[in-house]
Design a protein around this motif. Structure first.
Motif, PDB file in Angstrom:
ATOM      1  N   VAL A  92      25.886  46.627 -22.152  1.00 40.54           N
ATOM      2  CA  VAL A  92      25.385  46.069 -23.407  1.00 40.54           C
ATOM      3  C   VAL A  92      23.949  46.527 -23.659  1.00 40.54           C
ATOM      4  CG1 VAL A  92      24.799  43.942 -24.636  1.00 40.54           C
ATOM      5  CG2 VAL A  92      26.923  44.070 -23.328  1.00 40.54           C
ATOM      6  N   LYS A  93      23.135  46.476 -22.621  1.00 44.60           N
ATOM      7  CA  LYS A  93      21.725  46.876 -22.762  1.00 44.60           C
ATOM      8  C   LYS A  93      21.597  48.307 -23.253  1.00 44.60           C
ATOM      9  CE  LYS A  93      17.348  46.825 -20.237  1.00 44.60           C
ATOM     10  NZ  LYS A  93      16.686  46.534 -18.935  1.00 44.60           N
ATOM     11  N   ARG A  94      22.472  49.190 -22.785  1.00 42.75           N
ATOM     12  CA  ARG A  94      22.431  50.597 -23.199  1.00 42.75           C
ATOM     13  C   ARG A  94      23.037  50.821 -24.580  1.00 42.75           C
ATOM     14  NH1 ARG A  94      24.786  51.473 -17.973  1.00 42.75           N
ATOM     15  NH2 ARG A  94      26.724  52.071 -19.035  1.00 42.75           N
ATOM     16  N   SER A  95      23.840  49.858 -25.056  1.00 44.16           N
ATOM     17  CA  SER A  95      24.670  50.097 -26.238  1.00 44.16           C
ATOM     18  C   SER A  95      24.162  49.446 -27.515  1.00 44.16           C
ATOM     19  CB  SER A  95      26.100  49.603 -25.974  1.00 44.16           C
ATOM     20  OG  SER A  95      26.652  50.226 -24.827  1.00 44.16           O
ATOM     21  N   VAL A  96      23.240  48.497 -27.398  1.00 47.28           N
ATOM     22  CA  VAL A  96      22.777  47.782 -28.590  1.00 47.28           C
ATOM     23  C   VAL A  96      21.263  47.888 -28.698  1.00 47.28           C
ATOM     24  CG1 VAL A  96      24.727  46.178 -28.411  1.00 47.28           C
ATOM     25  CG2 VAL A  96      22.504  45.524 -27.444  1.00 47.28           C
ATOM     26  N   VAL A 121      27.136  37.486 -22.986  1.00 48.35           N
ATOM     27  CA  VAL A 121      26.409  38.763 -22.998  1.00 48.35           C
ATOM     28  C   VAL A 121      27.169  39.823 -23.784  1.00 48.35           C
ATOM     29  CG1 VAL A 121      27.315  39.946 -20.921  1.00 48.35           C
ATOM     30  CG2 VAL A 121      24.895  40.170 -21.537  1.00 48.35           C
ATOM     31  N   TRP A 122      28.493  39.682 -23.870  1.00 49.71           N
ATOM     32  CA  TRP A 122      29.324  40.709 -24.515  1.00 49.71           C
ATOM     33  C   TRP A 122      29.669  40.377 -25.962  1.00 49.71           C
ATOM     34  CZ3 TRP A 122      30.298  45.319 -22.228  1.00 49.71           C
ATOM     35  CH2 TRP A 122      31.218  46.165 -22.858  1.00 49.71           C
ATOM     36  N   HIS A 123      29.407  39.157 -26.429  1.00 46.08           N
ATOM     37  CA  HIS A 123      30.003  38.708 -27.699  1.00 46.08           C
ATOM     38  C   HIS A 123      29.592  39.571 -28.890  1.00 46.08           C
ATOM     39  CE1 HIS A 123      26.092  36.751 -28.432  1.00 46.08           C
ATOM     40  NE2 HIS A 123      26.472  36.553 -29.680  1.00 46.08           N
ATOM     41  N   ASP A 124      28.393  40.151 -28.869  1.00 42.49           N
ATOM     42  CA  ASP A 124      27.920  40.964 -29.998  1.00 42.49           C
ATOM     43  C   ASP A 124      27.886  42.458 -29.674  1.00 42.49           C
ATOM     44  OD1 ASP A 124      27.669  39.130 -31.997  1.00 42.49           O
ATOM     45  OD2 ASP A 124      25.483  38.996 -31.946  1.00 42.49           O
ATOM     46  N   ALA A 161      34.749  43.776 -30.121  1.00 38.85           N
ATOM     47  CA  ALA A 161      34.087  43.628 -28.825  1.00 38.85           C
ATOM     48  C   ALA A 161      35.085  43.216 -27.748  1.00 38.85           C
ATOM     49  CB  ALA A 161      32.967  42.596 -28.927  1.00 38.85           C
ATOM     50  N   ALA A 162      35.988  42.311 -28.078  1.00 35.07           N
ATOM     51  CA  ALA A 162      36.998  41.882 -27.112  1.00 35.07           C
ATOM     52  C   ALA A 162      37.884  43.049 -26.688  1.00 35.07           C
ATOM     53  CB  ALA A 162      37.839  40.748 -27.700  1.00 35.07           C
ATOM     54  N   LEU A 163      38.264  43.871 -27.653  1.00 32.48           N
ATOM     55  CA  LEU A 163      39.094  45.034 -27.339  1.00 32.48           C
ATOM     56  C   LEU A 163      38.349  46.014 -26.436  1.00 32.48           C
ATOM     57  CD1 LEU A 163      40.612  45.533 -30.886  1.00 32.48           C
ATOM     58  CD2 LEU A 163      41.895  44.925 -28.823  1.00 32.48           C
ATOM     59  N   ALA A 200      37.364  33.785 -26.700  1.00 35.65           N
ATOM     60  CA  ALA A 200      36.035  33.258 -27.029  1.00 35.65           C
ATOM     61  C   ALA A 200      35.222  34.304 -27.787  1.00 35.65           C
ATOM     62  CB  ALA A 200      35.309  32.835 -25.757  1.00 35.65           C
ATOM     63  N   ILE A 201      35.309  35.547 -27.342  1.00 32.59           N
ATOM     64  CA  ILE A 201      34.581  36.632 -27.999  1.00 32.59           C
ATOM     65  C   ILE A 201      35.195  36.955 -29.356  1.00 32.59           C
ATOM     66  CG2 ILE A 201      33.989  39.089 -27.834  1.00 32.59           C
ATOM     67  CD1 ILE A 201      33.905  38.666 -24.753  1.00 32.59           C
TER      68      ILE A 201
END
Length: 204
Positions: free
Chosen positions: A19-23, A57-60, A98-100, A116-117
């Motif tokens: 996530v840190k690298r992607s957003v 951490v992954w939801h967005d 994001a879930a996918l 949830a996501i």
């Protein structure tokens, strides 16, 4: 029956790095602040804290994608039933996208994390208690400007995740109506069922 993934702390650590690298920096900060609230709520309401951390951490993860990429990802998978308002405004599907994407990294991850996501944008009765926690944490994390610090604390202090989501929807639905925004059917159903459930509890 497919085996389920036994979630490990290393899974969370790896996903946080992705996530840190992607957003963007601001989006990553929002994710970590959502995580802080989700952890508190998970601990308080006896929900698996590691699942809450992963979902938060992954939801967005896909929030900064363009509408075309989000829609293409979701339609190509044919995994989720889509609502008309989501097709009209594909950004509402960034949770589904994001879930996918999460399933690509952990193919046998538990469905409650994915749901949830997927539903953190418009809400659904399918999102479960973990979903209620992520929905609430996303709404009240400390950098959010739409409500006061006092109101955030009051919401977090309510007696259950269901009560928190109900109060959020009590405000959100009239706001969307006033703006002439289409309200997702899943939002309306969730609002109705939570109100019925909580009122039945109060009457006992």
């Amino acid at each position: 029956m497919p085996s389920m993934h036994i979630l490990q702390q290393t899974d969370y650590t790896n996903l946080e790095e992705i996530v840190k690298r992607s957003v963007s920096e601001s989006r990553f900060k929002h994710s970590l602040l959502t995580l802080k609230v989700a952890e508190r709520l998970a601990q308080r309401f006896s929900v698996d804290c590691l699942k809450a951390r992963v979902a938060a951490v992954w939801h967005d993860y896909a929030r900064e994608w363009g509408s075309e990429q989000i829609l293409a990802t979701v339609l190509d998978s044919n995994r989720y039933q889509l609502q008309p308002c989501e097709l009209e405004n594909p950004m509402l599907l960034h949770g589904a996208a994001a879930a996918l994407e999460l399933e690509k990294y952990i193919p046998d991850i538990d469905d409650d994390i994915l749901l949830a996501i997927r539903w953190h944008t418009v809400g659904s009765v399918k999102m479960g208690r973990l979903g209620y926690i992520i929905y609430t944490a996303d709404f009240i994390e400390e950098s959010r400007k739409h409500i006061t610090k006092h109101e955030k604390a009051r919401l977090e202090g309510l007696e259950s995740p269901e009560a928190m989501v109900l109060e959020i929807l009590d405000d959100t639905i009239p706001y969307l109506s006033a703006k002439r925004k289409t309200i997702a059917e899943s939002t309306i159903i969730l609002h109705h069922q939570l109100r019925q459930k909580l009122m039945a509890g109060y009457e006992k």
